[in-house]
Write a protein that holds these residues in place. Structure first.
Motif, mmCIF file in Angstrom:
data_model
loop_
_atom_site.group_PDB
_atom_site.id
_atom_site.type_symbol
_atom_site.label_atom_id
_atom_site.label_comp_id
_atom_site.label_asym_id
_atom_site.label_seq_id
_atom_site.Cartn_x
_atom_site.Cartn_y
_atom_site.Cartn_z
ATOM 1 N N LEU A 44 0.738 -1.128 0.127
ATOM 2 C CA LEU A 44 0.109 -0.141 -0.208
ATOM 3 C C LEU A 44 0.914 1.236 0.402
ATOM 4 C CD1 LEU A 44 -3.151 -0.583 2.492
ATOM 5 C CD2 LEU A 44 -3.181 -0.547 0.445
ATOM 6 N N ALA A 45 2.191 1.051 0.360
ATOM 7 C CA ALA A 45 3.179 2.486 0.775
ATOM 8 C C ALA A 45 4.108 2.451 -0.713
ATOM 9 C CB ALA A 45 4.177 2.316 1.893
ATOM 10 N N CYS A 46 3.842 1.777 -1.429
ATOM 11 C CA CYS A 46 4.659 1.947 -2.176
ATOM 12 C C CYS A 46 4.046 2.629 -3.945
ATOM 13 C CB CYS A 46 4.900 -0.045 -3.325
ATOM 14 S SG CYS A 46 5.895 0.844 -4.875
ATOM 15 N N HIS A 96 6.844 -2.840 -12.599
ATOM 16 C CA HIS A 96 7.717 -1.499 -13.687
ATOM 17 C C HIS A 96 8.593 -2.477 -13.625
ATOM 18 C CE1 HIS A 96 10.539 -1.236 -10.544
ATOM 19 N NE2 HIS A 96 9.378 -1.088 -9.208
ATOM 20 N N PRO A 97 9.055 -1.691 -15.153
ATOM 21 C CA PRO A 97 10.839 -2.516 -15.425
ATOM 22 C C PRO A 97 11.571 -1.907 -14.713
ATOM 23 C CG PRO A 97 9.782 -0.533 -16.461
ATOM 24 C CD PRO A 97 9.047 -0.614 -15.784
ATOM 25 N N PHE A 98 11.861 -1.523 -14.001
ATOM 26 C CA PHE A 98 13.129 -0.883 -12.634
ATOM 27 C C PHE A 98 13.308 -1.563 -11.403
ATOM 28 C CE2 PHE A 98 11.826 2.468 -16.088
ATOM 29 C CZ PHE A 98 12.631 1.533 -16.799
ATOM 30 N N PRO A 99 12.791 -3.094 -11.208
ATOM 31 C CA PRO A 99 13.519 -3.605 -10.237
ATOM 32 C C PRO A 99 14.691 -2.975 -10.149
ATOM 33 C CG PRO A 99 12.685 -5.371 -11.495
ATOM 34 C CD PRO A 99 12.669 -4.100 -11.887
ATOM 35 N N GLY A 100 15.736 -3.856 -10.889
ATOM 36 C CA GLY A 100 16.927 -3.484 -10.102
ATOM 37 C C GLY A 100 16.901 -2.178 -9.646
ATOM 38 N N SER A 101 17.242 -0.871 -11.034
ATOM 39 C CA SER A 101 17.123 0.340 -10.608
ATOM 40 C C SER A 101 16.463 0.692 -8.913
ATOM 41 C CB SER A 101 16.841 0.957 -11.783
ATOM 42 O OG SER A 101 17.565 0.444 -12.415
ATOM 43 N N ILE A 102 15.100 0.910 -9.540
ATOM 44 C CA ILE A 102 14.939 1.489 -8.148
ATOM 45 C C ILE A 102 15.132 0.569 -6.582
ATOM 46 C CG2 ILE A 102 12.392 0.921 -6.716
ATOM 47 C CD1 ILE A 102 12.857 3.257 -8.573
ATOM 48 N N ALA A 103 15.986 -0.737 -6.788
ATOM 49 C CA ALA A 103 16.204 -0.984 -5.846
ATOM 50 C C ALA A 103 17.329 -1.109 -5.016
ATOM 51 C CB ALA A 103 16.805 -2.695 -6.025
ATOM 52 N N ARG A 104 18.336 0.554 -5.579
ATOM 53 C CA ARG A 104 19.434 0.600 -5.538
ATOM 54 C C ARG A 104 19.078 2.000 -5.023
ATOM 55 N NH1 ARG A 104 20.665 -3.047 -9.152
ATOM 56 N NH2 ARG A 104 22.377 -3.921 -8.661
ATOM 57 N N VAL A 105 18.198 2.771 -5.621
ATOM 58 C CA VAL A 105 18.074 4.049 -5.386
ATOM 59 C C VAL A 105 16.782 4.785 -4.745
ATOM 60 C CG1 VAL A 105 19.663 4.769 -6.959
ATOM 61 C CG2 VAL A 105 16.932 4.520 -7.651
ATOM 62 N N CYS A 106 15.871 3.904 -4.207
ATOM 63 C CA CYS A 106 14.076 3.826 -3.650
ATOM 64 C C CYS A 106 14.166 4.051 -1.971
ATOM 65 C CB CYS A 106 13.618 3.077 -3.510
ATOM 66 S SG CYS A 106 11.015 3.324 -4.219
ATOM 67 N N PRO A 107 13.660 5.692 -1.727
ATOM 68 C CA PRO A 107 13.794 5.843 -0.500
ATOM 69 C C PRO A 107 13.160 4.681 0.347
ATOM 70 C CG PRO A 107 12.262 7.428 -1.710
ATOM 71 C CD PRO A 107 12.780 6.473 -2.150
ATOM 72 N N LYS A 108 12.591 3.977 -0.089
ATOM 73 C CA LYS A 108 12.420 2.674 0.942
ATOM 74 C C LYS A 108 10.755 3.627 1.739
ATOM 75 C CE LYS A 108 15.909 1.848 1.759
ATOM 76 N NZ LYS A 108 17.418 1.227 1.383
ATOM 77 N N PRO A 109 9.580 3.921 1.217
ATOM 78 C CA PRO A 109 8.439 4.005 1.885
ATOM 79 C C PRO A 109 8.047 2.591 1.843
ATOM 80 C CG PRO A 109 8.250 4.399 -0.713
ATOM 81 C CD PRO A 109 9.651 4.230 0.050
ATOM 82 N N CYS A 110 8.159 1.320 1.389
ATOM 83 C CA CYS A 110 7.220 0.119 1.974
ATOM 84 C C CYS A 110 8.314 0.021 3.477
ATOM 85 C CB CYS A 110 7.537 -0.556 0.577
ATOM 86 S SG CYS A 110 9.503 -1.220 0.279
ATOM 87 N N GLU A 111 9.952 -0.343 3.371
ATOM 88 C CA GLU A 111 10.290 -0.205 4.617
ATOM 89 C C GLU A 111 9.731 0.200 5.915
ATOM 90 O OE1 GLU A 111 13.786 -1.286 4.433
ATOM 91 O OE2 GLU A 111 14.510 -2.559 3.107
ATOM 92 N N ALA A 112 9.542 1.700 5.576
ATOM 93 C CA ALA A 112 8.951 2.619 6.246
ATOM 94 C C ALA A 112 7.739 2.138 7.283
ATOM 95 C CB ALA A 112 9.180 4.215 6.321
ATOM 96 N N LYS A 113 6.847 1.392 6.361
ATOM 97 C CA LYS A 113 5.821 0.822 6.619
ATOM 98 C C LYS A 113 5.419 -0.492 6.451
ATOM 99 C CE LYS A 113 2.833 4.670 6.239
ATOM 100 N NZ LYS A 113 2.281 5.449 7.430
#
Ligand SMILES: Cc1cc2nc3c(=O)[nH]c(=O)nc-3n(C[C@H](O)[C@H](O)[C@H](O)COP(=O)(O)OP(=O)(O)OC[C@H]3O[C@@H](n4cnc5c(N)ncnc54)[C@H](O)[C@@H]3O)c2cc1C
Ligand code: SF4
Ligand code: SF4
Ligand code: SF4
Ligand code: FES
Length: 663
Positions: free
Chosen positions: A104-106, A135-152
């Motif tokens: 839900l947070a993503c 989405h088509p960028f799991p590898g890129s996003i995994a490296r740069v995302c501010p991770k709202p999913c982990e925050a929740k």
């Protein structure tokens, strides 16, 4: 045969049919939770109530036989309001989260729980494809995302969040030649201006729907700021290139080296396409409007990083100052250090706590030797030999909190400082090049658009991503791309898109989990990149063993029966509020795991009785037990279970879910 009328449609049915079965055969929808074909009517859920001419009561369609000349209204206001109320009452004793808080947070709705569950089971290809569905960028996003999913992440309430980004990065390395399903050609054409994460994600989904998609991009390669902003040591270009290869396999047209406003116009594209999406980002460095800004040695942060990404010969002097507190400022500072600067200082007008940059990036920059000056604002770039020589700085203090709850910096009159610098990198934000989009209506230095449909003042022209001023992170831009693809698809075809769209009404009702403490797998730094500092990637991937262990920490918060659940689509259809009648404490049942095929969660059971009736064992293993609000289904002789799975297959909700990955 008997003739009856349902919703003004005359239909012929057999003697012995019920209204529900007759309507079903005629393709007329009447909601139900407790009706099972070839099973006796239960009359338990009440959702099938209909209005019958001549009767002053609503009648249950599943238990009412047809008779000649009967006139039925399946969606009278009285029936609709009764169904809404029944659904809301159903939720009053229902405990569960349809979707886990991480998903839900993503902003792109990534099914994190799904791929984590598959990793825990060792199903790595399926996990990768689950991530690629979002989405088509799991590898890129995994490296740069501010991770709202982990925050929740719910696990965080008990020990530490799941390393969701680390797991995503792990599976992104698994699949390389994946191609999503592409629907047959629709004959529709879409042009996308801007090959950053927003535009490319829209292209990815629109192509899946069978449209012809062309992306027009001014730079030599696609990727937007993922390529020309974020430095190599955080996101290697090879990772991005691998992810971009999926577009080639999907036959998305890439047209590079062409610029809106110079090589083509919006009207030109509009005439040749059914829809145009503008996704040109906000890639212009904001100016500070202070004396000395035009001196040699002063450069915008984004321009500096772009030149480095383009492998231009960027020479960096010994003393570098960076102005700003964003990710761009930190990236510019760390890049300057890697290019040979002896001293790099970031000057920021608030304190470290208010810096918008990712705290992990700030502390890594500190470890690498970047210095910080807080509570200072530039008032002049000083000059020596017609070149920048330093920055005159106004000392600041923090005043009242603003509307975003950030304390505003206030000048301390008469108190100044000076920072020596032969190069000054300004990173106080980015702007949109609005002059390229004059034919679209604008308001407050942004393009006027509908934030839900992404429509602009020009029919058929949509805008998404950072150019709207509504996104500032790649995953948000990606979320825009996915949502806009739906809006554009619906605009062109008036049909629903072929990919999953989450309903707006969801049951959110967490149950305290039962688990053992275990620490999170941390992000690991590649020791080789520490000294000397180079552009090799800083963070290491998890090993398979670490990934499976980490994935096994997930609490599987979302419902395992979500994809098949009938309750939640009905709640959305009838606009039923899941929390309307929730007051006080509900009964809490432990999840029954006695059966090797499935689990039974009485907290989600709607007591439809279908499983009891569907049991293939003559000795009727299942039965309803207890009375009132304590009623549940119990199995009184589990050892006689024929393992047919009938009860699990017929359950209309997520009360009986098959064992296996919780996708
Ligand atoms: C230095 C830096 C670091 C960042 N770090 C992070 C991070 O760690 N995590 C994170 O989530 N986000 C980060 N961001 C933000 C993130 O990169 C953006 O939010 C995201 O890229 C926006 O996507 P977009 O597609 O809207 O725009 P962009 O990525 O800007 O893409 C727009 C594209 O349009 C093209 N374009 C522009 N004008 C024209 C024209 N006239 N004609 C044709 N093409 C044109 C551009 O060349 C570009 O390729 C960072 C940004 C910067 C600058
Ligand atoms: S059973 Fe249905 S409504 Fe209940 S949590 Fe699961 S998906 Fe949501
Ligand atoms: S514990 Fe798992 S499902 Fe729950 S929020 Fe965290 S990652 Fe998502
Ligand atoms: S467990 Fe049985 S009674 Fe409960 S909702 Fe599922 S089928 Fe109905
Ligand atoms: S379907 Fe008729 S009462 Fe449930």
């Amino acid at each position: 045969m008997i003739s009856i009328t349902i919703d003004n449609q005359e239909i012929l049915c057999r003697d012995g049919d019920t209204i529900l079965s007759a309507a079903g055969e005629a393709g007329i929808f009447i909601p139900s939770l407790c009706y099972g074909q070839h099973l006796p009517a239960q009359g338990a859920c009440g959702l099938c109530v209909v209005e019958i001419a001549g009767s002053n009561r609503l009648l249950r369609a599943c238990a009412t036989p047809v008779c000649e000349g009967m006139v039925v209204d399946t969606c009278s206001p009285r029936a609709v309001s009764a169904r809404t109320r029944l659904l809301e009452l159903q939720f009053s004793s229902h405990t569960g989260d349809c979707i886990g808080p991480c998903r839900l947070a993503c902003p792109a709705g990534t099914n994190c729980q799904g791929y984590i569950s598959l990793i825990a089971e060792g199903q790595l290809i399926n996990a990768y494809e689950t991530a690629m569905a979002a989405h088509p960028f799991p590898g890129s996003i995994a490296r740069v995302c501010p991770k709202p999913c982990e925050a929740k992440c719910r696990r965080k309430e008990h020990d530490e969040a799941i390393n969701i980004a680390g797991l995503k990065r792990f599976i992104a390395d698994v699949g390389t030649d994946y191609v999503p399903h592409i629907s047959p050609d629709t004959g529709k054409r879409v042009a996308i201006i801007g090959g950053g994460p927003a535009g490319l994600t829209a292209a990815y989904f629109l192509r899946q729907a069978g449209h012809k998609v062309d992306v027009y991009e001014q730079m030599p390669k696609m990727g937007g700021l993922l390529r020309y902003g974020i430095p190599e040591y955080r996101l290697p270009k090879a990772v991005l290139d691998l992810e971009l290869s999926v577009f080639e396999r999907m036959n998305v047209g890439f047209i590079n080296g062409v610029k809106l406003g110079e090589d083509f116009t919006l009207s030109f594209l509009k005439r040749r396409h059914d829809a145009v999406i503008v996704a040109i980002g906000a890639g212009v460095s904001r100016t500070m409007d202070i004396p000395g800004e035009g001196l040699s040695g002063v450069v915008g942060g984004i321009d500096f990083l772009c030149d480095v990404a383009l492998e231009k010969a960027v020479s960096v002097p010994q003393q570098v100052a960076v102005i700003g507190g964003s990710n761009t400022a930190i990236d510019a500072a760390r890049t300057a250090l890697r290019l040979g600067a002896i001293s790099v200082t970031v000057a920021y007008r608030r304190t470290k706590d208010e810096m918008p940059a990712d705290p992990a990036e700030i502390s890594e920059a500190e470890e690498e030797g970047v210095k910080f000056m807080f509570l200072v604002a530039p008032i002049e770039i000083t000059e020596e030999n017609q070149k920048a020589s330093g920055i005159r700085l106004q000392k600041m203090t923090l005043g009242e909190a603003d509307s975003a709850n950030r304390r505003s910096p206030i000048p301390l009159q008469g108190q100044e400082d000076w920072l020596k610098a032969d190069m000054v990198i300004t990173a106080i934000g980015q702007m949109v090049e609005l002059n390229r989009l004059k034919i679209l209506k604008q308001s407050r230095s942004a393009i006027k658009m509908d934030p839900v449909t992404f429509k602009t003042s020009k029919p058929g022209v949509f805008v998404i991503g950072d150019v709207t001023g509504l996104t500032a992170y790649a995953i948000e831009a990606i979320g825009h791309g996915r949502k806009a693809a739906k809006a554009v698809h619906e605009y062109m075809t008036a049909q629903k898109p072929p990919w999953e769209v989450l309903p707006s009404i969801l049951c959110k009702n967490e149950k305290p989990p039962d688990f053992t403490q275990s620490p999170k797998a941390p992000r690991q730094i590649n020791a080789k990149t520490k000294s000397p500092k180079g552009f090799s990637e800083i963070h290491l991937n998890l090993t398979t063993q670490q990934a499976i262990k980490e994935a096994s920490r997930c609490l599987s918060c979302g419902c395992g029966g979500f994809n098949e659940c009938k309750l939640i689509p009905l709640a959305n259809k009838y606009d039923a509020n899941p929390s309307k009648y929730i007051n006080g404490k509900k009964p809490e049942y432990p999840i029954n795991t006695e059966n090797p095929l499935f689990t039974y969660d009485a907290n989600k059971c709607v007591l439809c009785g279908l499983c009891v009736k569907a049991c293939s064992n003559d000795r009727a293993i299942l039965t309803m037990a207890n009375r009132g609000n304590k009623t549940t289904v119990v199995a009184h002789s589990q050892s006689n279970c024929a393992k047919c799975g009938n009860c699990q297959k017929i359950c209309p909700v997520g009360a009986r879910t098959a064992r296996g990955p919780n996708v």
